[in-house]
Scaffold this motif. Structure first.
Motif, short mmCIF file in Angstrom:
data_model
loop_
_atom_site.label_atom_id
_atom_site.label_comp_id
_atom_site.label_asym_id
_atom_site.label_seq_id
_atom_site.Cartn_x
_atom_site.Cartn_y
_atom_site.Cartn_z
N UNK A 186 0.84 -1.20 0.00
CA UNK A 186 0.00 0.00 0.00
C UNK A 186 0.87 1.25 0.00
N UNK A 187 1.96 1.21 0.79
CA UNK A 187 2.87 2.36 0.82
C UNK A 187 3.43 2.64 -0.55
N UNK A 188 3.83 1.60 -1.28
CA UNK A 188 4.35 1.78 -2.62
C UNK A 188 3.32 2.37 -3.56
N UNK A 189 2.07 1.90 -3.45
CA UNK A 189 1.00 2.41 -4.31
C UNK A 189 0.71 3.88 -4.01
N UNK A 190 0.69 4.24 -2.73
CA UNK A 190 0.46 5.64 -2.34
C UNK A 190 1.61 6.52 -2.82
N UNK A 191 2.84 6.01 -2.68
CA UNK A 191 4.02 6.76 -3.11
C UNK A 191 3.93 7.11 -4.59
N UNK A 192 3.44 6.18 -5.39
CA UNK A 192 3.28 6.44 -6.82
C UNK A 192 2.12 7.40 -7.07
N UNK A 193 1.00 7.17 -6.37
CA UNK A 193 -0.20 7.97 -6.61
C UNK A 193 0.01 9.45 -6.31
N UNK A 247 8.70 6.70 -8.92
CA UNK A 247 7.87 5.58 -9.34
C UNK A 247 8.57 4.22 -9.19
N UNK A 248 9.82 4.05 -9.63
CA UNK A 248 10.48 2.74 -9.45
C UNK A 248 10.56 2.31 -7.99
N UNK A 249 10.81 3.26 -7.08
CA UNK A 249 10.86 2.91 -5.66
C UNK A 249 9.50 2.43 -5.17
#
Length: 227
Positions: free
Chosen positions: A18-25, A190-192
């Motif tokens: 979820x953290x990764x998805x939020x980071x991208x969003x 985005x890659x992170x």
């Protein structure tokens, strides 16, 4: 209700994904670094999302470390501590951005612009005090911690190696932003985010083991009882 280590591992995996998805969003349509005083509401909303992201990422990387701490050794511990320090500092930065800076927009717009500039890695025109140290800790912890932690995860072969490699490369790659235009800031995140999603899903799927590094323990031959 009994909470098992497998449940906690699954929760950590979900938190990382979820953290990764939020980071991208939050990168989509992100206002420019000099627009805090004019797009304050948008900045605050995104800062609140980043607060949630940083907290979830901390939970996620903690679960990753505990899942393979025996195999990762001192390298894994160093990487985890550095990366966790970076996310904790990032959490603090976003709390300041969401709660303190909006109150200063009308009275101290120059200071607000300087803080936002420094947070993005730029050079502020004025003195921002100890905030500069906080930003340095956040940047160094994220960059060096992500690199070392990603290498440690890659070496242990417990979680998805492609995601571990991407984490290491994407975090250390942010050092290039010092010489690149600001327009590169958002794409570089985005890659992170993808790496966190991949590691989180891998942690979730590998949570069948009921104890950290259970695969290592299971591989050891059973010792005969001493009589």
């Amino acid at each position: 209700m009994t909470i098992t280590s497998s449940d906690l591992t699954k929760a950590a995996g979900a938190a990382a994904a979820i953290a990764g998805a939020v980071f991208i969003a939050v990168q989509i349509g992100h206002p420019a670094g000099d627009a805090f005083t004019t797009d304050t509401a948008d900045w605050v909303a995104r800062s609140c999302a980043k607060i949630v992201m940083a907290a979830l990422a901390l939970a996620g990387i903690t679960g990753m470390y505990l899942r393979q701490y025996r195999r990762s050794g001192l390298l894994g511990l160093a990487g985890y501590l550095l990366f966790a320090a970076g996310y904790l500092a990032m959490f603090s930065v976003e709390v300041i951005a969401a709660t303190v800076l909006p109150r200063l927009v009308d009275t101290e717009p120059g200071f607000v612009d300087d803080v936002v500039t420094a947070a993005a890695g730029g050079t502020p025109n004025g003195d921002i005090g100890a905030l500069q140290t906080l930003f340095d800790v956040a940047g160094a912890g994220y960059l060096l911690g992500g690199l070392v932690f990603g290498i440690a995860l890659f070496r242990t072969r417990v979680l998805a190696r492609w995601a571990a490699a991407l984490l290491a490369v994407s975090t250390v790659g942010t050092a290039a932003l010092a010489v690149l235009p600001e327009s590169f800031n958002r794409p570089f995140a985005v890659p992170a985010g993808i790496a966190l999603i991949g590691l989180g899903v891998s942690l979730w799927r590998g949570s069948r083991s009921t104890t950290p590094d259970a695969d290592v323990s299971a591989a050891r031959p059973e010792q005969p009882a001493v009589r």
